[in-house]
Design a protein around this motif. Structure first.
Motif, PDB file in Angstrom:
ATOM      1  N   LEU A  37       0.829  -1.197   0.000  1.00  0.00           N
ATOM      2  CA  LEU A  37       0.000   0.000   0.000  1.00  0.00           C
ATOM      3  C   LEU A  37       0.866   1.250   0.000  1.00  0.00           C
ATOM      4  O   LEU A  37       0.651   2.175  -0.792  1.00  0.00           O
ATOM      5  N   ARG A  38       1.849   1.281   0.867  1.00  0.00           N
ATOM      6  CA  ARG A  38       2.737   2.431   0.977  1.00  0.00           C
ATOM      7  C   ARG A  38       3.459   2.697  -0.336  1.00  0.00           C
ATOM      8  O   ARG A  38       3.552   3.839  -0.798  1.00  0.00           O
ATOM      9  N   LEU A  41       0.912   4.181  -2.847  1.00  0.00           N
ATOM     10  CA  LEU A  41       0.572   5.566  -2.502  1.00  0.00           C
ATOM     11  C   LEU A  41       1.726   6.520  -2.772  1.00  0.00           C
ATOM     12  O   LEU A  41       1.532   7.611  -3.318  1.00  0.00           O
ATOM     13  N   HIS A  42       2.939   6.132  -2.405  1.00  0.00           N
ATOM     14  CA  HIS A  42       4.084   7.022  -2.591  1.00  0.00           C
ATOM     15  C   HIS A  42       4.445   7.166  -4.062  1.00  0.00           C
ATOM     16  O   HIS A  42       4.919   8.225  -4.490  1.00  0.00           O
ATOM     17  N   THR A  43       4.225   6.116  -4.843  1.00  0.00           N
ATOM     18  CA  THR A  43       4.456   6.219  -6.285  1.00  0.00           C
ATOM     19  C   THR A  43       3.489   7.229  -6.886  1.00  0.00           C
ATOM     20  O   THR A  43       3.885   8.096  -7.676  1.00  0.00           O
ATOM     21  N   ALA A  66      -2.396   9.358   6.358  1.00  0.00           N
ATOM     22  CA  ALA A  66      -1.113   9.502   7.049  1.00  0.00           C
ATOM     23  C   ALA A  66      -0.010   8.760   6.297  1.00  0.00           C
ATOM     24  O   ALA A  66       1.105   9.274   6.147  1.00  0.00           O
ATOM     25  N   ILE A  67      -0.298   7.575   5.811  1.00  0.00           N
ATOM     26  CA  ILE A  67       0.694   6.807   5.043  1.00  0.00           C
ATOM     27  C   ILE A  67       1.025   7.538   3.751  1.00  0.00           C
ATOM     28  O   ILE A  67       2.190   7.617   3.339  1.00  0.00           O
ATOM     29  N   PHE A  68       0.020   8.074   3.091  1.00  0.00           N
ATOM     30  CA  PHE A  68       0.218   8.807   1.837  1.00  0.00           C
ATOM     31  C   PHE A  68       1.170   9.981   2.032  1.00  0.00           C
ATOM     32  O   PHE A  68       2.019  10.249   1.187  1.00  0.00           O
ATOM     33  N   LEU A  69       1.062  10.669   3.159  1.00  0.00           N
ATOM     34  CA  LEU A  69       1.850  11.884   3.383  1.00  0.00           C
ATOM     35  C   LEU A  69       3.167  11.660   4.134  1.00  0.00           C
ATOM     36  O   LEU A  69       4.017  12.551   4.144  1.00  0.00           O
TER      37      LEU A  69
END
Length: 140
Positions: A37-38, A41-43, A66-69
């Protein structure tokens, strides 16, 4: 004003979501699902301006937001969205030595995200104002 439900039920909702990611990606553990997931999202985030990333984050559930940011250092203008094979390569390069994400992870996470507590109409509304390629990224 009462506490928003997205915060009140954040742990419960995220637990259900990460289980869905785990099962959809056919991973073995919650840890693998979290890192998948991380990476997805970060991609996605890496191809957005700060303003666009914040617009997108506003529609995410609390823990996913929160994980996205997390650990973001937006220093340079983002590159446009590349084609799917390059996005898969980028996603797999996040924590490369510990990344067990399948090639289908972007589509799998997109499907799980659409099934979670995210409002699909809000997702479509925000994607429509993001750069070209954003909508295609979240197709499942």
């Amino acid at each position: 004003m009462p506490m928003p439900q997205t915060y009140f039920h954040a742990s419960r909702d995220f637990d259900a979501f990460i289980k869905d990611v785990r099962d959809t990606c056919m991973l073995q553990t919650h840890h693998q699902a979290y890192h998948t997931l991380r990476a997805v999202l970060h991609t996605f985030r890496s191809h957005l301006t700060v303003r666009d990333a914040l617009r997108f984050s506003d529609i995410l559930p609390a823990v996913t937001r929160a994980i996205f940011l997390e650990n973001w250092e937006p220093l340079e203008p983002p590159a446009p969205f590349p084609d799917r094979p390059v996005l898969i390569m980028e996603m797999k390069s996040v924590r490369q030595d510990h990344n067990l994400a399948p090639d289908s992870a972007i589509e799998d996470v997109a499907a799980a995200l659409r099934r979670s507590s995210i409002d699909t109409k809000d997702l479509e509304r925000v994607l429509a104002i993001l750069p070209e390629g954003a909508t295609e990224f979240w197709k499942s």
